[in-house]
Design an enzyme around this catalytic site. Sequence first.
Site, mmCIF file in Angstrom:
data_model
loop_
_atom_site.group_PDB
_atom_site.id
_atom_site.type_symbol
_atom_site.label_atom_id
_atom_site.label_comp_id
_atom_site.label_asym_id
_atom_site.label_seq_id
_atom_site.Cartn_x
_atom_site.Cartn_y
_atom_site.Cartn_z
ATOM 1 N N GLY A 9 0.939 -1.331 0.204
ATOM 2 C CA GLY A 9 0.186 -0.299 -0.112
ATOM 3 C C GLY A 9 0.672 1.164 -0.367
ATOM 4 O O GLY A 9 1.878 1.599 0.445
ATOM 5 N N ARG A 20 13.628 9.512 -2.433
ATOM 6 C CA ARG A 20 14.264 10.944 -2.963
ATOM 7 C C ARG A 20 15.264 10.317 -2.111
ATOM 8 O O ARG A 20 17.209 11.266 -2.851
ATOM 9 C CB ARG A 20 13.625 12.145 -2.841
ATOM 10 C CG ARG A 20 14.443 13.141 -2.902
ATOM 11 C CD ARG A 20 14.302 14.498 -2.508
ATOM 12 N NE ARG A 20 14.482 16.033 -3.179
ATOM 13 C CZ ARG A 20 14.989 16.145 -1.409
ATOM 14 N NH1 ARG A 20 15.086 15.452 -0.338
ATOM 15 N NH2 ARG A 20 16.382 17.673 -1.866
ATOM 16 N N ARG A 66 19.130 11.010 -3.632
ATOM 17 C CA ARG A 66 19.976 12.054 -3.205
ATOM 18 C C ARG A 66 21.405 11.308 -1.882
ATOM 19 O O ARG A 66 23.230 11.120 -1.917
ATOM 20 C CB ARG A 66 19.698 12.985 -2.239
ATOM 21 C CG ARG A 66 19.250 13.826 -3.158
ATOM 22 C CD ARG A 66 19.521 14.692 -3.566
ATOM 23 N NE ARG A 66 18.459 15.613 -4.350
ATOM 24 C CZ ARG A 66 18.708 16.223 -5.666
ATOM 25 N NH1 ARG A 66 20.117 15.204 -5.665
ATOM 26 N NH2 ARG A 66 18.030 16.871 -6.027
ATOM 27 N N ARG A 79 1.712 -5.154 -5.910
ATOM 28 C CA ARG A 79 1.292 -6.371 -4.954
ATOM 29 C C ARG A 79 2.185 -7.786 -5.980
ATOM 30 O O ARG A 79 0.703 -7.590 -6.972
ATOM 31 C CB ARG A 79 0.475 -7.073 -3.909
ATOM 32 C CG ARG A 79 -0.061 -5.768 -2.619
ATOM 33 C CD ARG A 79 -1.137 -6.037 -2.686
ATOM 34 N NE ARG A 79 -1.314 -4.843 -1.563
ATOM 35 C CZ ARG A 79 -1.480 -4.679 -0.578
ATOM 36 N NH1 ARG A 79 -0.108 -4.988 0.617
ATOM 37 N NH2 ARG A 79 -2.050 -3.274 0.582
ATOM 38 N N ASP A 109 4.771 -4.054 6.224
ATOM 39 C CA ASP A 109 5.201 -6.132 6.852
ATOM 40 C C ASP A 109 5.364 -6.831 5.772
ATOM 41 O O ASP A 109 6.454 -7.549 5.768
ATOM 42 C CB ASP A 109 4.224 -6.833 7.369
ATOM 43 C CG ASP A 109 3.006 -6.673 7.785
ATOM 44 O OD1 ASP A 109 2.455 -5.982 6.373
ATOM 45 O OD2 ASP A 109 2.339 -7.205 8.744
ATOM 46 N N GLY A 110 4.018 -6.765 4.969
ATOM 47 C CA GLY A 110 4.652 -8.435 3.659
ATOM 48 C C GLY A 110 5.709 -7.551 2.558
ATOM 49 O O GLY A 110 6.285 -8.218 2.137
ATOM 50 N N SER A 111 5.952 -6.419 2.536
ATOM 51 C CA SER A 111 7.526 -5.513 1.761
ATOM 52 C C SER A 111 8.274 -6.470 2.274
ATOM 53 O O SER A 111 9.784 -6.692 1.939
ATOM 54 C CB SER A 111 7.439 -4.121 1.521
ATOM 55 O OG SER A 111 5.923 -3.488 1.251
ATOM 56 N N THR A 127 4.204 2.692 5.735
ATOM 57 C CA THR A 127 2.309 2.499 5.385
ATOM 58 C C THR A 127 1.769 3.568 6.905
ATOM 59 O O THR A 127 2.360 3.790 7.275
ATOM 60 C CB THR A 127 2.621 0.723 6.518
ATOM 61 O OG1 THR A 127 1.091 0.640 6.319
ATOM 62 C CG2 THR A 127 3.247 0.739 7.704
ATOM 63 N N ASP A 137 -0.334 3.346 8.767
ATOM 64 C CA ASP A 137 -1.306 1.625 9.922
ATOM 65 C C ASP A 137 -0.502 2.277 10.887
ATOM 66 O O ASP A 137 -0.790 1.801 12.222
ATOM 67 C CB ASP A 137 -1.535 0.522 9.422
ATOM 68 C CG ASP A 137 -2.461 -0.073 8.296
ATOM 69 O OD1 ASP A 137 -2.939 1.155 7.791
ATOM 70 O OD2 ASP A 137 -1.926 -0.858 7.592
ATOM 71 N N ASP A 147 2.217 0.594 12.464
ATOM 72 C CA ASP A 147 1.725 -0.930 13.044
ATOM 73 C C ASP A 147 3.406 -2.080 13.389
ATOM 74 O O ASP A 147 3.351 -2.778 13.489
ATOM 75 C CB ASP A 147 0.681 -1.972 12.914
ATOM 76 C CG ASP A 147 0.852 -1.795 10.817
ATOM 77 O OD1 ASP A 147 2.055 -1.872 10.145
ATOM 78 O OD2 ASP A 147 0.180 -2.847 10.440
ATOM 79 N N ARG A 201 -26.811 15.481 13.440
ATOM 80 C CA ARG A 201 -27.230 14.857 13.349
ATOM 81 C C ARG A 201 -25.603 13.322 14.410
ATOM 82 O O ARG A 201 -24.469 14.293 14.638
ATOM 83 C CB ARG A 201 -26.613 13.609 11.797
ATOM 84 C CG ARG A 201 -27.776 14.142 11.091
ATOM 85 C CD ARG A 201 -27.311 14.653 9.634
ATOM 86 N NE ARG A 201 -28.478 14.630 8.830
ATOM 87 C CZ ARG A 201 -28.852 15.472 7.336
ATOM 88 N NH1 ARG A 201 -27.006 15.628 6.552
ATOM 89 N NH2 ARG A 201 -29.599 15.323 6.663
ATOM 90 N N MET A 238 -9.017 4.287 8.268
ATOM 91 C CA MET A 238 -8.190 2.958 8.456
ATOM 92 C C MET A 238 -7.547 2.608 9.050
ATOM 93 O O MET A 238 -7.615 3.289 10.191
ATOM 94 C CB MET A 238 -7.244 2.804 6.023
ATOM 95 C CG MET A 238 -8.171 3.783 5.177
ATOM 96 S SD MET A 238 -7.519 3.751 4.183
ATOM 97 C CE MET A 238 -6.905 1.997 3.218
ATOM 98 N N ARG A 267 -6.288 -0.986 9.032
ATOM 99 C CA ARG A 267 -5.628 -2.446 8.679
ATOM 100 C C ARG A 267 -6.660 -3.183 9.924
ATOM 101 O O ARG A 267 -7.512 -2.944 11.165
ATOM 102 C CB ARG A 267 -4.931 -3.365 8.436
ATOM 103 C CG ARG A 267 -4.716 -4.354 7.720
ATOM 104 C CD ARG A 267 -3.838 -4.821 7.091
ATOM 105 N NE ARG A 267 -2.460 -5.042 8.121
ATOM 106 C CZ ARG A 267 -1.370 -5.506 7.742
ATOM 107 N NH1 ARG A 267 -1.046 -5.872 6.441
ATOM 108 N NH2 ARG A 267 -0.995 -5.469 8.926
ATOM 109 N N HIS A 310 -9.501 4.685 0.998
ATOM 110 C CA HIS A 310 -8.050 5.352 0.699
ATOM 111 C C HIS A 310 -7.337 7.909 0.525
ATOM 112 O O HIS A 310 -6.803 7.135 -0.021
ATOM 113 C CB HIS A 310 -8.146 5.223 -0.604
ATOM 114 C CG HIS A 310 -7.969 3.007 -0.986
ATOM 115 N ND1 HIS A 310 -9.463 2.924 -0.313
ATOM 116 C CD2 HIS A 310 -6.393 2.495 -0.929
ATOM 117 C CE1 HIS A 310 -8.080 1.761 -0.335
ATOM 118 N NE2 HIS A 310 -6.905 1.304 -0.824
ATOM 119 N N GLN A 320 -7.228 8.393 3.369
ATOM 120 C CA GLN A 320 -6.162 9.003 4.314
ATOM 121 C C GLN A 320 -4.591 8.463 3.555
ATOM 122 O O GLN A 320 -3.537 8.787 4.258
ATOM 123 C CB GLN A 320 -6.186 7.554 5.002
ATOM 124 C CG GLN A 320 -8.109 8.326 5.933
ATOM 125 C CD GLN A 320 -7.879 7.624 6.587
ATOM 126 O OE1 GLN A 320 -8.065 6.823 7.894
ATOM 127 N NE2 GLN A 320 -8.938 6.693 5.796
#
Length: 328
Positions: free
Chosen positions: A16, A26, A30, A77, A108-110, A131, A133, A135, A168, A175, A177, A258, A260
């Site tokens: 993500g 960058r 650099r 992905r 974490d997946g990356s 990320t 998140d 996390d 209201r 978001m 996860r 998204h 965010q």
Amino acid sequence: MEIKTIKKIGVLTSGGDAPGMNAAIRATVRAGFYYNLEMYGIYRGYEGMINDEIKKLESKNIAHVLERGGTFLKSARSAEFRTKEGRQKAYDNLKKHGIDALVVIGGDGSLTGAHLFFQEFGIPAIGLPGTIDNDLSGTDSTIGFDTACNTAIQAIDKIRDTATSHDRLFFVEVMGRDAGFIAINAGIGSAAAATLIPEKKMPIERLVERLKARTKALKQSNIVIVAEGGKSGGAAEIASKIKKQLPYYDIKVTILGHLQRGGSPTSFDRVLASKLGVAAVEGLMQGKYDVMAGIINNKIVFTPITKAIVDDKEVDEDDFRIAKILST
């Protein structure tokens, strides 16, 4: 462990996207130029590594990207990279370009991919926590988290205007996860009536009582922040349950989604990403492999990737307590 001579570094973003990824790219590039290294951009993450979407980067490639959201290297992905055959293709392409090391920016997946690659093929890699998140353990804040919190709060401020105009009750889903970091910060920063996070289950009955108390206190608007991935369900599901018990409320649901992930990164995220980008290059040159660079108490730290992705980063109990106090 033998320190390898690093001459060419490949940088990629994966999973993500998060505001500040461009700033991290960058800074990495650099820093590489500063140390007379050749820098290569790997487009579309691990998928691009497999398909040889690898290009040598020049100064012009990173001009005017600091302030841009998203990632100009693109992200994807890759199911194929999860296979040994896919990783072999990726390794062969890196060797073809003479790339000695990697800087992997993602969640974490990356970082798991970077760890596997190092274990199987010995390609030195440093991960950067990119990320929204927040996390990953091993850093006080991840790249993109601060911007996502600001985006959420700005959106909630606008929602409050219409909530107040019509008396209201709004349920706003943010978001994260399965982590409640964005929700807690958004709850405190937007004066939410309640904040629901995955780490702390709030019974519907308790939420009902809190809303009833706010009605008696003549509160002009009520906004409940709901983190996605919560055990009680998403914002729409919770709103439906509340409607059955408080039918007199005019209830609306807004899912920020998204929204965010986008937008120009905040000053905090730009500085964080820049510091970590430089740290990644210097860390590789010093022989720090299979680690994630982070900042704890304003100091650069290197945490083994296996620890950063496995150890659960817990929400700050004091932050949650403060959010609860301020919602009464």
